[in-house]
Design a protein around this motif. Structure first.
Motif, PDB file in Angstrom:
ATOM      1  N   VAL A   1       0.957  -1.273   0.126  1.00  0.00           N
ATOM      2  CA  VAL A   1       0.106   0.002  -0.102  1.00  0.00           C
ATOM      3  C   VAL A   1       0.849   1.042   0.049  1.00  0.00           C
ATOM      4  N   LEU A   2       1.978   1.245   0.682  1.00  0.00           N
ATOM      5  CA  LEU A   2       2.774   2.324   0.822  1.00  0.00           C
ATOM      6  C   LEU A   2       3.646   2.532  -0.456  1.00  0.00           C
TER       7      LEU A   2
ATOM      8  N   ALA B   1       5.027   7.300  -8.771  1.00  0.00           N
ATOM      9  CA  ALA B   1       4.940   8.358  -9.646  1.00  0.00           C
ATOM     10  C   ALA B   1       4.544   7.969 -11.171  1.00  0.00           C
ATOM     11  N   LEU B   2       3.831   8.738 -12.041  1.00  0.00           N
ATOM     12  CA  LEU B   2       3.463   8.507 -13.058  1.00  0.00           C
ATOM     13  C   LEU B   2       4.726   8.465 -14.112  1.00  0.00           C
TER      14      LEU B   2
ATOM     15  N   THR C   1       3.647  -7.765 -21.346  1.00  0.00           N
ATOM     16  CA  THR C   1       4.962  -7.768 -22.248  1.00  0.00           C
ATOM     17  C   THR C   1       5.196  -6.388 -22.477  1.00  0.00           C
ATOM     18  N   GLN C   2       6.371  -6.238 -23.313  1.00  0.00           N
ATOM     19  CA  GLN C   2       6.979  -4.886 -23.478  1.00  0.00           C
ATOM     20  C   GLN C   2       7.297  -4.273 -22.157  1.00  0.00           C
ATOM     21  N   LEU C   3       8.252  -4.985 -21.232  1.00  0.00           N
ATOM     22  CA  LEU C   3       8.467  -4.590 -19.908  1.00  0.00           C
ATOM     23  C   LEU C   3      10.090  -3.946 -19.884  1.00  0.00           C
ATOM     24  N   TYR C   4       9.973  -2.939 -20.513  1.00  0.00           N
ATOM     25  CA  TYR C   4      11.544  -2.411 -20.741  1.00  0.00           C
ATOM     26  C   TYR C   4      11.901  -2.028 -19.386  1.00  0.00           C
ATOM     27  N   GLY C   5      11.023  -1.633 -18.339  1.00  0.00           N
ATOM     28  CA  GLY C   5      11.596  -0.993 -17.341  1.00  0.00           C
ATOM     29  C   GLY C   5      11.369  -2.179 -15.963  1.00  0.00           C
ATOM     30  N   GLY C   6      11.023  -3.438 -16.439  1.00  0.00           N
ATOM     31  CA  GLY C   6      10.749  -4.584 -15.397  1.00  0.00           C
ATOM     32  C   GLY C   6       9.398  -4.258 -14.827  1.00  0.00           C
ATOM     33  N   LEU C   7       8.779  -5.075 -13.854  1.00  0.00           N
ATOM     34  CA  LEU C   7       7.749  -5.087 -13.123  1.00  0.00           C
ATOM     35  C   LEU C   7       7.772  -5.580 -11.928  1.00  0.00           C
ATOM     36  N   THR C   8       7.227  -4.769 -10.862  1.00  0.00           N
ATOM     37  CA  THR C   8       7.337  -5.208  -9.593  1.00  0.00           C
ATOM     38  C   THR C   8       5.649  -5.328  -9.075  1.00  0.00           C
TER      39      THR C   8
ATOM     40  N   ILE D   1       3.624  -1.001 -12.297  1.00  0.00           N
ATOM     41  CA  ILE D   1       4.617  -0.351 -11.511  1.00  0.00           C
ATOM     42  C   ILE D   1       6.082  -1.001 -11.813  1.00  0.00           C
ATOM     43  N   ASP D   2       7.133  -0.118 -12.442  1.00  0.00           N
ATOM     44  CA  ASP D   2       8.216  -0.748 -12.817  1.00  0.00           C
ATOM     45  C   ASP D   2       9.303  -0.921 -11.822  1.00  0.00           C
ATOM     46  N   CYS D   3      10.544  -1.090 -12.004  1.00  0.00           N
ATOM     47  CA  CYS D   3      11.481  -1.543 -11.071  1.00  0.00           C
ATOM     48  C   CYS D   3      12.141  -0.315 -10.390  1.00  0.00           C
ATOM     49  N   ASN D   4      11.840   0.830 -10.710  1.00  0.00           N
ATOM     50  CA  ASN D   4      12.511   2.197 -10.010  1.00  0.00           C
ATOM     51  C   ASN D   4      12.222   1.996  -8.450  1.00  0.00           C
ATOM     52  N   ASP D   5      13.143   2.700  -8.017  1.00  0.00           N
ATOM     53  CA  ASP D   5      12.588   2.824  -6.355  1.00  0.00           C
ATOM     54  C   ASP D   5      12.901   4.541  -5.929  1.00  0.00           C
ATOM     55  N   PRO D   6      11.697   4.943  -5.761  1.00  0.00           N
ATOM     56  CA  PRO D   6      10.362   4.260  -5.692  1.00  0.00           C
ATOM     57  C   PRO D   6       9.750   3.606  -7.118  1.00  0.00           C
ATOM     58  N   GLY D   7       8.677   2.940  -7.171  1.00  0.00           N
ATOM     59  CA  GLY D   7       8.298   2.531  -8.515  1.00  0.00           C
ATOM     60  C   GLY D   7       7.426   3.374  -9.251  1.00  0.00           C
TER      61      GLY D   7
END
Length: 318
Positions: free
Chosen positions: A10-11, A17-18, A58-65, A147-153
């Motif tokens: 939830v956090l 961010a979009l 598919t087409q997950l260039y930035g990964g998926l979390t 949501i991608d694999c950035n931190d934060p997503g």
């Protein structure tokens, strides 16, 4: 531990961010029973067979979390077709919030998923008979979120490629889904015979300049009132012979992803024939039912009685 993971999820959602690293992410329903996420969107099970309906990205260039989506409530929409639905999260850690049929479900992974295709989970159904259409719908609170694999997503919004057809349902194709239907007959659609019609739907990025159906009446005089799409270059149409096979063929276009109707009139009774649409052909869609994605109704050959009757009628006017 499970409650802590849910709180953490939830956090994460609250702090995302979009405009992430997956601007072209796409999702689809896969009925590839191996779980590999193949582009199989129609499946005809045997009665009481267990069927898995996968949700894949598919087409997950930035990964998926994490992802959010909703599915067709099959028990409410198709009573008597399925039994004992349950959903399984396939992501590492198995963090799950919500219900796939109500407001929607959110799935999260404790790892970054970077495969070309990621099937995040599956709906397990027991098939009883009949048919149903299973669509990938919007989560009420987080519609189409990935949501991608950035931190934060960071969040991108998936495009829906294709829905799923289980059993003998005649489902509308998804916006990016190839499909050829000749059912249902009756208002507002014509019946065949005499009118043989084909609603052909191209995927958004597909194009075609040819459509043809295998027919069994080789007499061109029996084919009238041809209907072709009013798009692209002028269309030509008629019968063509290929080896021992006769085809009713339309050539023109090119057509880009959308729906088009082809048609002609023929007095003969119907049988099942194959179709080709650009680079696609009916043999690739054998998991669908006839008339609703697999084979289509086409004119059968005239019987000896019919041929004799026509010969007698023609002789009277010589």
């Amino acid at each position: 531990m499970g409650r802590l993971l849910i709180v953490a999820l939830v956090l994460v959602i609250a702090s995302t961010a979009l405009a992430g690293d997956n601007p072209d992410v796409a999702a689809y329903i896969s009925l590839d029973q191996t779980g590999a996420g193949g582009q199989i969107h129609g499946y005809q099970p045997a009665p009481y067979e267990s069927v898995r309906v996968y949700v894949c990205y598919t087409q997950l260039y930035g990964g998926l979390t994490a992802v959010s989506f909703r599915l067709t409530d099959v028990m409410a929409e198709y009573p008597g077709v399925f039994a004992a639905p349950s959903f399984t999260n396939l992501l590492p850690g198995g963090v799950t919030v919500g219900d796939p049929f109500e407001e929607g479900i959110t799935l999260a992974s404790i790892e970054c998923m970077t495969d070309p295709v990621v099937c995040v989970g599956y709906l397990d159904l027991t098939y009883l008979g009949g048919g149903g259409c299973i669509e990938l719908l919007d989560h009420v609170s987080f519609p189409r979120w990935v949501i991608d694999c950035n931190d934060p997503g960071q969040v991108d919004f998936y495009t829906t490629l294709a829905s799923g057809t289980v059993g003998d349902a005649c489902c509308a194709p998804g916006p990016y889904q190839i499909s050829v239907h000749c059912e249902p007959q009756g208002p507002p659609n014509p019946t065949h015979p005499p009118t043989y019609w084909y609603d052909a739907h191209l995927g958004f990025f597909d194009y075609a300049a040819m459509f043809r159906v295998q027919v069994f009446d080789p007499n061109p005089a029996n084919y009238t009132n041809w209907v072709a799409p009013d798009v692209g270059m002028p269309w030509t149409y008629g019968l063509e012979q290929e080896g021992e096979d006769t085809w009713a063929v339309w050539r023109g276009g090119p057509m880009l992803g959308s729906s088009f109707r082809f048609a002609f009139d023929n007095p003969n009774p119907s049988t099942w024939g194959h179709w080709q649409f650009g680079s696609h052909e009916s043999e690739d869609f054998s998991g669908y039912s006839d008339g609703c994605g697999y084979r289509v109704h086409v004119p059968a050959a005239a019987t000896p009685v019919e041929q004799g009757s026509w010969g007698t009628i023609k002789a009277l006017f010589r």
